[in-house]
Write a protein that holds these residues in place. Structure first.
Motif, PDB file in Angstrom:
ATOM      1  N   ASP A   1       1.012-109.200 115.161  1.00 32.49           N
ATOM      2  CA  ASP A   1      -0.303-109.825 115.005  1.00 32.49           C
ATOM      3  C   ASP A   1      -1.081-109.093 113.909  1.00 32.49           C
ATOM      4  OD1 ASP A   1      -2.987-110.733 115.281  1.00 32.49           O
ATOM      5  OD2 ASP A   1      -2.553-111.305 117.358  1.00 32.49           O
ATOM      6  N   PRO A   2      -1.437-109.786 112.822  1.00 31.50           N
ATOM      7  CA  PRO A   2      -2.108-109.123 111.701  1.00 31.50           C
ATOM      8  C   PRO A   2      -3.628-108.967 111.883  1.00 31.50           C
ATOM      9  CG  PRO A   2      -1.770-111.426 111.185  1.00 31.50           C
ATOM     10  CD  PRO A   2      -1.159-111.196 112.550  1.00 31.50           C
ATOM     11  N   ASN A   3      -4.183-109.507 112.957  1.00 27.72           N
ATOM     12  CA  ASN A   3      -5.638-109.472 113.141  1.00 27.72           C
ATOM     13  C   ASN A   3      -6.150-108.046 113.322  1.00 27.72           C
ATOM     14  OD1 ASN A   3      -6.063-112.283 113.027  1.00 27.72           O
ATOM     15  ND2 ASN A   3      -5.318-112.474 115.120  1.00 27.72           N
ATOM     16  N   LYS A   4      -7.296-107.775 112.713  1.00 23.28           N
ATOM     17  CA  LYS A   4      -7.977-106.495 112.911  1.00 23.28           C
ATOM     18  C   LYS A   4      -8.790-106.628 114.185  1.00 23.28           C
ATOM     19  CE  LYS A   4      -8.303-105.368 108.036  1.00 23.28           C
ATOM     20  NZ  LYS A   4      -9.174-104.988 106.932  1.00 23.28           N
ATOM     21  N   VAL A   5      -8.664-105.652 115.085  1.00 22.67           N
ATOM     22  CA  VAL A   5      -9.352-105.722 116.371  1.00 22.67           C
ATOM     23  C   VAL A   5     -10.027-104.392 116.686  1.00 22.67           C
ATOM     24  CG1 VAL A   5      -7.822-107.499 117.342  1.00 22.67           C
ATOM     25  CG2 VAL A   5      -7.254-105.083 117.629  1.00 22.67           C
ATOM     26  N   VAL A   6     -10.985-104.444 117.596  1.00 23.70           N
ATOM     27  CA  VAL A   6     -11.682-103.253 118.068  1.00 23.70           C
ATOM     28  C   VAL A   6     -10.825-102.597 119.152  1.00 23.70           C
ATOM     29  CG1 VAL A   6     -13.745-102.412 119.273  1.00 23.70           C
ATOM     30  CG2 VAL A   6     -13.949-104.225 117.549  1.00 23.70           C
ATOM     31  N   CYS A   7     -10.668-101.280 119.055  1.00 25.24           N
ATOM     32  CA  CYS A   7      -9.903-100.547 120.065  1.00 25.24           C
ATOM     33  C   CYS A   7     -10.744-100.448 121.338  1.00 25.24           C
ATOM     34  CB  CYS A   7      -9.551 -99.157 119.562  1.00 25.24           C
ATOM     35  SG  CYS A   7      -8.765 -98.144 120.831  1.00 25.24           S
ATOM     36  N   PRO A   8     -10.256-101.000 122.447  1.00 27.13           N
ATOM     37  CA  PRO A   8     -11.048-100.953 123.684  1.00 27.13           C
ATOM     38  C   PRO A   8     -11.178 -99.537 124.249  1.00 27.13           C
ATOM     39  CG  PRO A   8      -8.890-101.897 124.118  1.00 27.13           C
ATOM     40  CD  PRO A   8      -8.994-101.722 122.633  1.00 27.13           C
ATOM     41  N   VAL A   9     -10.207 -98.665 123.959  1.00 27.96           N
ATOM     42  CA  VAL A   9     -10.281 -97.281 124.442  1.00 27.96           C
ATOM     43  C   VAL A   9     -11.392 -96.551 123.696  1.00 27.96           C
ATOM     44  CG1 VAL A   9      -9.028 -95.115 124.773  1.00 27.96           C
ATOM     45  CG2 VAL A   9      -7.806 -97.301 124.990  1.00 27.96           C
ATOM     46  N   CYS A  10     -11.358 -96.625 122.373  1.00 31.50           N
ATOM     47  CA  CYS A  10     -12.381 -95.946 121.568  1.00 31.50           C
ATOM     48  C   CYS A  10     -13.780 -96.485 121.858  1.00 31.50           C
ATOM     49  CB  CYS A  10     -12.087 -96.092 120.077  1.00 31.50           C
ATOM     50  SG  CYS A  10     -10.663 -95.136 119.527  1.00 31.50           S
TER      51      CYS A  10
ATOM     52  N   TRP B   1     -18.841 -91.805 121.911  1.00 34.14           N
ATOM     53  CA  TRP B   1     -18.920 -91.714 120.453  1.00 34.14           C
ATOM     54  C   TRP B   1     -18.258 -92.913 119.775  1.00 34.14           C
ATOM     55  CZ3 TRP B   1     -16.221 -88.411 123.622  1.00 34.14           C
ATOM     56  CH2 TRP B   1     -14.842 -88.591 123.669  1.00 34.14           C
ATOM     57  N   GLY B   2     -17.693 -93.818 120.551  1.00 36.50           N
ATOM     58  CA  GLY B   2     -16.975 -94.961 119.989  1.00 36.50           C
ATOM     59  C   GLY B   2     -17.901 -95.977 119.346  1.00 36.50           C
ATOM     60  N   ASP B   3     -17.386 -96.651 118.345  1.00 35.06           N
ATOM     61  CA  ASP B   3     -18.126 -97.697 117.646  1.00 35.06           C
ATOM     62  C   ASP B   3     -17.563 -99.044 118.085  1.00 35.06           C
ATOM     63  OD1 ASP B   3     -19.245 -99.544 115.920  1.00 35.06           O
ATOM     64  OD2 ASP B   3     -18.746 -98.451 114.095  1.00 35.06           O
ATOM     65  N   PRO B   4     -18.296 -99.794 118.923  1.00 42.61           N
ATOM     66  CA  PRO B   4     -17.776-101.065 119.441  1.00 42.61           C
ATOM     67  C   PRO B   4     -17.657-102.162 118.385  1.00 42.61           C
ATOM     68  CG  PRO B   4     -20.013-100.708 120.192  1.00 42.61           C
ATOM     69  CD  PRO B   4     -19.605 -99.462 119.459  1.00 42.61           C
ATOM     70  N   SER B   5     -18.053-101.876 117.147  1.00 39.64           N
ATOM     71  CA  SER B   5     -17.921-102.891 116.099  1.00 39.64           C
ATOM     72  C   SER B   5     -16.830-102.528 115.082  1.00 39.64           C
ATOM     73  CB  SER B   5     -19.254-103.076 115.366  1.00 39.64           C
ATOM     74  OG  SER B   5     -19.611-101.879 114.699  1.00 39.64           O
ATOM     75  N   TYR B   6     -16.250-101.323 115.176  1.00 39.84           N
ATOM     76  CA  TYR B   6     -15.235-100.896 114.216  1.00 39.84           C
ATOM     77  C   TYR B   6     -13.893-101.563 114.531  1.00 39.84           C
ATOM     78  CZ  TYR B   6     -11.975 -98.140 111.512  1.00 39.84           C
ATOM     79  OH  TYR B   6     -10.983 -97.761 110.649  1.00 39.84           O
TER      80      TYR B   6
ATOM     81  N   ASP C   1     -21.032 -84.467 122.639  1.00 36.18           N
ATOM     82  CA  ASP C   1     -20.534 -85.351 121.580  1.00 36.18           C
ATOM     83  C   ASP C   1     -19.194 -84.840 121.051  1.00 36.18           C
ATOM     84  OD1 ASP C   1     -21.043 -83.289 119.768  1.00 36.18           O
ATOM     85  OD2 ASP C   1     -22.890 -84.187 119.020  1.00 36.18           O
ATOM     86  N   GLU C   2     -18.580 -85.617 120.165  1.00 34.11           N
ATOM     87  CA  GLU C   2     -17.235 -85.314 119.679  1.00 34.11           C
ATOM     88  C   GLU C   2     -17.180 -83.978 118.941  1.00 34.11           C
ATOM     89  OE1 GLU C   2     -13.555 -87.797 117.708  1.00 34.11           O
ATOM     90  OE2 GLU C   2     -15.584 -88.408 117.202  1.00 34.11           O
ATOM     91  N   GLU C   3     -18.188 -83.684 118.141  1.00 33.21           N
ATOM     92  CA  GLU C   3     -18.208 -82.423 117.392  1.00 33.21           C
ATOM     93  C   GLU C   3     -18.282 -81.231 118.346  1.00 33.21           C
ATOM     94  OE1 GLU C   3     -17.963 -79.725 114.365  1.00 33.21           O
ATOM     95  OE2 GLU C   3     -17.590 -81.877 114.265  1.00 33.21           O
ATOM     96  N   ALA C   4     -19.130 -81.306 119.368  1.00 29.80           N
ATOM     97  CA  ALA C   4     -19.236 -80.219 120.346  1.00 29.80           C
ATOM     98  C   ALA C   4     -17.925 -80.056 121.104  1.00 29.80           C
ATOM     99  CB  ALA C   4     -20.383 -80.494 121.317  1.00 29.80           C
ATOM    100  N   ALA C   5     -17.245 -81.161 121.406  1.00 29.79           N
ATOM    101  CA  ALA C   5     -15.959 -81.096 122.094  1.00 29.79           C
ATOM    102  C   ALA C   5     -14.919 -80.411 121.216  1.00 29.79           C
ATOM    103  CB  ALA C   5     -15.493 -82.495 122.489  1.00 29.79           C
TER     104      ALA C   5
END
Length: 185
Positions: A124-133, A138-143, A169-173
């Motif tokens: 499937d060539p479609n670009k999709v949002v990663c549901p895990v991220c 810190w995830g971007d639901p539109s990326y 946040d991710e940087e502190a982790a």
């Protein structure tokens, strides 16, 4: 980076480094011909079928190797050795099961999501949002991931619940992980 990993980064208006996520100029990308030559000359056995494959073609081979897929299907689900020490916060998003971004199949844990997508959406060539991220603080639901299957295979090989403190946040982790690593060595 190999061309296969870097290519999706070059297909967007403002390319970001796949490692540090900082913007970069695609005109300044240089081929590492010595590394490319080494990857094309060294062979290693596939972890599934034991066929000797050049390192340059290993990723492609492993992603299509039936024995590797069979091994993934037969892997037991990850269970932490001890229960998490972190309190379970109330009012949190579901980070245990996910919906397939291609077909909407529900209640897939990370391993099942990888297996489902490899079996049903490999081409499937479609670009999709990663549901895990997108479930992470810190995830971007539109990326939209340019190559979702590769993203799944590379970024989601373990369960975040075992290793992540969702209150930082991710940087502190990252800093906490580095500090812990230094203190253990």
């Amino acid at each position: 980076f190999c061309g296969e990993c870097l290519q999706p980064c070059l297909q967007v208006p403002s390319p970001l480094c796949p490692l540090c996520r900082m913007p970069f100029d695609p005109k300044k990308v240089e081929k590492a011909s010595s590394v490319e030559k080494q990857l094309s000359s060294y062979k290693a056995p596939c972890r599934g079928c034991s066929k000797k494959v050049t390192l340059a073609k290993m990723r492609s081979h492993v992603s299509s190797c039936g024995k590797v897929q069979e091994q993934m299907a037969n892997c037991p689900k990850f269970v932490p050795v001890v229960p998490t020490s972190q309190p379970i916060p109330s009012n949190i998003p579901n980070r245990s099961t996910f919906v397939c971004p291609y077909c909407g199949a529900r209640n897939l844990d990370q391993q099942e999501l990888v297996k489902h997508c490899m079996e049903n959406h490999r081409n499937d060539p479609n670009k999709v949002v990663c549901p895990v991220c997108s479930a992470m603080p810190w995830g971007d639901p539109s990326y939209k991931s340019a190559n979702f299957l590769q993203h799944l295979l590379h970024r989601h090989k373990f369960s975040y619940d075992t290793f992540v403190d969702y209150n930082i946040d991710e940087e502190a982790a990252l800093q906490a992980a580095l500090a812990l690593s230094l203190s253990e060595n």
